[in-house]
Design an enzyme around this catalytic site. Structure first.
Site, mmCIF file in Angstrom:
data_model
loop_
_atom_site.group_PDB
_atom_site.id
_atom_site.type_symbol
_atom_site.label_atom_id
_atom_site.label_comp_id
_atom_site.label_asym_id
_atom_site.label_seq_id
_atom_site.Cartn_x
_atom_site.Cartn_y
_atom_site.Cartn_z
ATOM 1 N N CYS A 132 0.832 -1.204 0.000
ATOM 2 C CA CYS A 132 0.000 0.000 0.000
ATOM 3 C C CYS A 132 0.872 1.260 0.000
ATOM 4 C CB CYS A 132 -0.989 -0.052 1.163
ATOM 5 S SG CYS A 132 -2.330 1.144 0.965
ATOM 6 N N HIS A 242 -3.659 -5.317 0.402
ATOM 7 C CA HIS A 242 -3.209 -5.609 1.763
ATOM 8 C C HIS A 242 -3.267 -7.086 2.123
ATOM 9 C CE1 HIS A 242 -2.718 -1.663 3.725
ATOM 10 N NE2 HIS A 242 -3.616 -1.236 2.869
ATOM 11 N N GLU A 244 -1.765 -8.649 4.396
ATOM 12 C CA GLU A 244 -1.637 -8.911 5.847
ATOM 13 C C GLU A 244 -2.957 -8.755 6.609
ATOM 14 O OE1 GLU A 244 -0.896 -6.130 4.391
ATOM 15 O OE2 GLU A 244 -1.935 -4.662 5.639
#
Ligand SMILES: *[C@@H]1O[C@H](CO)[C@@H](O)[C@H](O)[C@H]1NC(C)=O
Ligand SMILES: *[C@@H]1O[C@H](CO)[C@@H](O)[C@H](O)[C@H]1NC(C)=O
Ligand SMILES: *[C@@H]1O[C@H](CO)[C@@H](O)[C@H](O)[C@H]1NC(C)=O
Length: 329
Positions: A132, A242, A244
């Site tokens: 990001c 993203h 994660e």
């Protein structure tokens, strides 16, 4: 006269090298340590304690794939950063919400990026991963310009559109075909960003175009933007989405995905990057120095589930003394 071992080593060094600085020895580092950059707290964040933070999800993400993490704090000297660089095996630039040209985060990113370029040019394999804001920072570092444009992608889960180049990519090569299929069909990549690198600006910038290969794109309905890329000649990787968040963040908002496929995609990206870090052999000068640097020295702080969800995950307030904390357990 040089020993046969030395001759072999020289030969190996000559045979590897192009086009990527290949990790020449078969010998992998099974104790990889990855540096994660801290960044300034978001102004007005009610949870903030110190002045900088690291979101815990990035730490857990790397740990889940077999790495340990060293937090890299802001406001240190260039010399301190160079010492850390020579002690760690890879770098992750996380998501967040700081200025890509004036923040401490951007200053640190540049120091490490320049060191990584130099190291890789000298066949010292050093991988970087940007997520990001980390992706966006890498575009600024490579082009020396902010070429980002606003897109309507603040909270949306999207399927990836793979380019033909993705088929020979290092990043996706070892992904199971079922997972690639899910990534290309299902809305499982979380997007929480206002700014994007459009395919147009990428194509018009000679530096970006020669440096990175576009692996996936997305569109907000108006503009096609790059969602995944890897550098041609360096072990540098960047995702605008993203990975994660799926396994480690639970804010209940549009764009958040927790499906089995999304968690699997998260693991495969982490596993890939940690495997890259295993090709690096930097080391702390002593076991005790390594111990003092690890994130285990900090206690994460739970910031609640009402997070400010922009590009970044919830905010981990810093612990009282150390400037950095992993967030939220
Ligand atoms: C290209 O970059 C400029 C900044 O230099 C930005 O203002 C513009 O919106 C970008 N255009 C596209 C199509 O991404
Ligand atoms: C799913 O992805 C499509 C783009 O392929 C997008 O238009 C749509 O908004 C997404 N749906 C959700 C629920 O995120
Ligand atoms: C970093 O420096 C800035 C300005 O000098 C200061 O406001 C900030 O509190 C410092 N942050 C840390 C973590 O030391």
């Amino acid at each position: 006269m040089s020993s046969p071992v030395a001759v072999l080593a020289v030969l190996a060094a000559c045979l590897c090298g192009v086009p990527l600085p290949v990790a020449c020895s078969d010998h992998l580092n099974y104790r990889p340590i990855i540096g994660v950059l801290a960044q300034e707290n978001i102004v007005g964040d009610p949870h903030a304690q110190g002045s900088s933070y690291i979101a815990a999800s990035y730490v857990k993400y790397l740990e889940s794939a077999g790495a340990r993490v060293v937090p890299i704090k802001i406001n240190r000297t260039d010399e301190e950063y160079e010492k850390i660089f020579n002690s760690i095996n890879g770098l992750l630039l996380p998501g967040g919400d700081v200025d890509l040209q004036t923040s401490q985060f951007s200053r640190l990113s540049k120091i490490f990026y320049d060191l990584a370029i130099k190291a890789n040019d000298a066949s010292d394999y050093f991988p970087i991963w940007g997520t990001c804001q980390g992706f966006q920072q890498m575009t600024v570092l490579t082009s020396n310009k902010n070429l980002l444009t606003l897109t309507d992608t603040k909270a949306v889960a999207l399927p990836l559109t793979f380019t033909p180049a993705s088929q020979n990519s290092r990043l996706f090569k070892a992904f199971p075909s079922g997972l690639l299929q899910s990534l290309s069909k299902d809305n499982i990549t979380s997007n929480f960003h206002s700014w994007s690198l459009s395919l147009q600006n990428y194509s018009r910038n000679a530096k970006l175009k020669s440096f990175y290969k576009v692996l996936t794109t997305n569109t907000d309905g108006r503009r096609e933007f790059i969602s995944t890329m890897e550098a041609n000649r360096y072990p540098f990787y960047a995702v605008q989405w993203h990975p994660e968040k799926s396994p480690f963040e639970w804010v209940d908002k549009p764009g958040m995905v927790h499906s089995a496929a999304s968690v699997r995609a998260s693991f495969y990206t982490a596993h890939f990057f940690v495997s890259e870090a295993m090709k690096n052999h930097h080391k702390f000068s002593s076991a005790s120095e390594e111990e003092r640097a690890l994130i285990y020295n900090y206690s994460p702080v739970f910031t609640g589930l009402d997070g400010l969800l922009t590009c970044q995950p919830l905010l981990p307030p810093s612990p009282p003394d150390p400037a950095v904390s992993p967030l939220v357990w």
